[in-house]
Motif scaffolding. Structure first.
Motif, PDB file in Angstrom:
ATOM      1  N   VAL A  90      -0.273 -13.237  -5.163  1.00  0.00           N
ATOM      2  CA  VAL A  90      -1.063 -14.224  -3.808  1.00  0.00           C
ATOM      3  C   VAL A  90      -1.763 -12.410  -3.240  1.00  0.00           C
ATOM      4  O   VAL A  90      -2.152 -12.760  -2.284  1.00  0.00           O
ATOM      5  N   ALA A  91      -0.820 -11.354  -3.728  1.00  0.00           N
ATOM      6  CA  ALA A  91      -1.350 -10.149  -2.840  1.00  0.00           C
ATOM      7  C   ALA A  91      -0.885  -9.113  -3.715  1.00  0.00           C
ATOM      8  O   ALA A  91      -0.087  -8.322  -5.006  1.00  0.00           O
ATOM      9  N   ARG A  92      -2.212  -8.102  -3.406  1.00  0.00           N
ATOM     10  CA  ARG A  92      -1.859  -6.869  -4.498  1.00  0.00           C
ATOM     11  C   ARG A  92      -2.178  -5.571  -3.600  1.00  0.00           C
ATOM     12  O   ARG A  92      -3.270  -5.825  -3.307  1.00  0.00           O
ATOM     13  N   ALA A  93      -1.781  -4.721  -4.414  1.00  0.00           N
ATOM     14  CA  ALA A  93      -2.185  -3.523  -3.958  1.00  0.00           C
ATOM     15  C   ALA A  93      -2.529  -2.541  -5.356  1.00  0.00           C
ATOM     16  O   ALA A  93      -2.083  -1.771  -6.195  1.00  0.00           O
TER      17      ALA A  93
ATOM     18  N   GLN B  16       0.079  -1.316   0.081  1.00  0.00           N
ATOM     19  CA  GLN B  16       0.395  -0.082   0.049  1.00  0.00           C
ATOM     20  C   GLN B  16       0.989   0.775  -0.108  1.00  0.00           C
ATOM     21  O   GLN B  16       0.543   2.037  -0.579  1.00  0.00           O
ATOM     22  N   GLU B  17       2.223   1.076   0.730  1.00  0.00           N
ATOM     23  CA  GLU B  17       3.212   2.602   0.876  1.00  0.00           C
ATOM     24  C   GLU B  17       3.434   2.814  -0.570  1.00  0.00           C
ATOM     25  O   GLU B  17       3.718   3.822  -1.215  1.00  0.00           O
ATOM     26  N   VAL B  18       3.732   1.568  -1.437  1.00  0.00           N
ATOM     27  CA  VAL B  18       3.971   2.131  -2.256  1.00  0.00           C
ATOM     28  C   VAL B  18       3.256   2.358  -4.139  1.00  0.00           C
ATOM     29  O   VAL B  18       3.365   3.017  -4.522  1.00  0.00           O
ATOM     30  N   MET B  19       2.120   1.185  -3.770  1.00  0.00           N
ATOM     31  CA  MET B  19       1.079   2.086  -4.130  1.00  0.00           C
ATOM     32  C   MET B  19       0.849   3.842  -3.902  1.00  0.00           C
ATOM     33  O   MET B  19       0.705   4.296  -5.049  1.00  0.00           O
ATOM     34  N   SER B  20       0.487   4.159  -3.024  1.00  0.00           N
ATOM     35  CA  SER B  20       0.301   5.337  -2.479  1.00  0.00           C
ATOM     36  C   SER B  20       1.198   6.260  -3.053  1.00  0.00           C
ATOM     37  O   SER B  20       0.814   7.732  -3.846  1.00  0.00           O
ATOM     38  N   GLU B  21       2.232   5.970  -2.614  1.00  0.00           N
ATOM     39  CA  GLU B  21       3.893   6.691  -3.042  1.00  0.00           C
ATOM     40  C   GLU B  21       4.037   7.360  -4.608  1.00  0.00           C
ATOM     41  O   GLU B  21       4.291   8.404  -4.759  1.00  0.00           O
ATOM     42  N   LEU B  22       3.893   6.254  -5.810  1.00  0.00           N
ATOM     43  CA  LEU B  22       4.592   5.746  -6.540  1.00  0.00           C
ATOM     44  C   LEU B  22       2.717   6.360  -7.709  1.00  0.00           C
ATOM     45  O   LEU B  22       3.181   6.810  -9.104  1.00  0.00           O
ATOM     46  N   ASN B  23       1.613   5.877  -7.015  1.00  0.00           N
ATOM     47  CA  ASN B  23       0.391   5.472  -7.570  1.00  0.00           C
ATOM     48  C   ASN B  23       0.464   5.174  -9.153  1.00  0.00           C
ATOM     49  O   ASN B  23      -0.484   5.517  -9.685  1.00  0.00           O
ATOM     50  N   GLU B  24       1.034   3.832  -8.380  1.00  0.00           N
ATOM     51  CA  GLU B  24       0.557   2.462  -9.259  1.00  0.00           C
ATOM     52  C   GLU B  24       0.626   1.736  -8.369  1.00  0.00           C
ATOM     53  O   GLU B  24       0.767   1.081  -7.411  1.00  0.00           O
TER      54      GLU B  24
END
Length: 282
Positions: free
Chosen positions: A142-145, A119-127
């Protein structure tokens, strides 16, 4: 997902009580012969993990401290299950044996502990960011944001499978496998061109694996789908063994290969380091 559904899932994931576990262990004592045979079979599989090369019957017997006759029978079972192969002199594990590890990973809760870092990666990079495990011939998500942006034409979610050779996560996980496992995989699934950029030369593919293992990350640039770039780093258990990979993907119009390395890689590595810490103490 509703609050009630979350409660149901959480209840299903709760570990059995100590009393229940003790009851199960007590029942297994009634079949000690079967239990001991199973344990010896696992010892044979672990022998390969300690050496990471083809082994002779004598070597396996010596490592496991089992009689040669028993070792031969256990190897015969592994051969029938296609978990092992032999050239008549030595034995080696085959990719299907990884089903055992995947069964554990797919039933464990380790990705619950890494979800916040994706979630941190997704929030910071918007990807979008994902975690995958190797289940040859594929890598399994097995997991995804999931970011709101559309990354690719194919729909990706938990449970999705992508050919390991053209996935950043799959290729990185292959880089940490023994070479004979990769060779067996490529014999069964020769490299195939998905785009004009896909690596199909075996020597070049091995070189990409070696480089990925050395630097600790792999970028797959439009090899699965034109317009899609994906970057992956390893996730490790408490012993330091690579058990999964974490990635971030972006369309080429939003991020060049250089930007993926200069901007995305530090964010992904930081998240993976946090995830590794969580896995070590989970």
């Amino acid at each position: 997902m509703t609050q009630e559904q979350n409660k149901t899932i959480a209840a299903a994931r709760r570990p059995r009580s100590k009393k229940k576990r003790d009851e199960i262990l007590a029942r297994t004592e009634d079949d000690q012969v079967g239990v001991q045979a199973f344990e010896r079979g696992l010892d044979v599989i672990r022998a390969f993990a300690s050496e990471q090369r083809p082994l002779t019957l004598s070597e396996i017997a010596e490592i496991t401290k089992q009689p040669r006759a028993s070792t031969r029978r256990l190897l015969g079972s592994l051969l029938r299950l296609k978990y092992a192969a032999t050239d008549g002199q030595t034995f080696r594990l085959m990719p299907p044996v990884m089903e055992l590890g995947y069964a554990y990973l797919s039933s464990s809760q380790f990705w619950d502990r890494v979800q916040p870092y994706m979630q941190e990666v997704m929030s910071e990079l918007n990807e979008s960011s994902s975690v995958g495990v190797l289940d040859l011939p594929d890598v399994v998500y097995v997991a995804r944001a999931q970011a709101r942006r559309i990354v690719q034409n194919m729909a990706i979610g938990v449970g999705s499978r992508v050919p390991a050779a053209v996935s950043a996560m799959g290729r990185l996980l292959l880089a940490y496998e023994p070479r004979h496992v990769v060779e067996a995989y490529l014999r069964e699934r020769p490299l195939q061109a998905f785009t004009e950029k896909t690596i199909v030369d075996r020597d070049a593919f091995y070189a990409a694996l070696d480089k990925g293992r050395e630097q600790g990350w792999i970028l797959v640039d439009e090899e699965l789908e034109i317009g899609l770039r994906s970057l992956a780093v390893p996730l490790r258990d408490r012993s330091g063994k690579v058990i999964a990979a974490m990635n971030v993907g972006a369309v080429s119009a939003r991020a060049s290969a250089d930007q993926m390395i200069s901007k995305f890689l530090p964010v992904l590595r930081e998240a993976a380091n946090k995830a590794n810490h969580a896995l070590s103490f989970g």
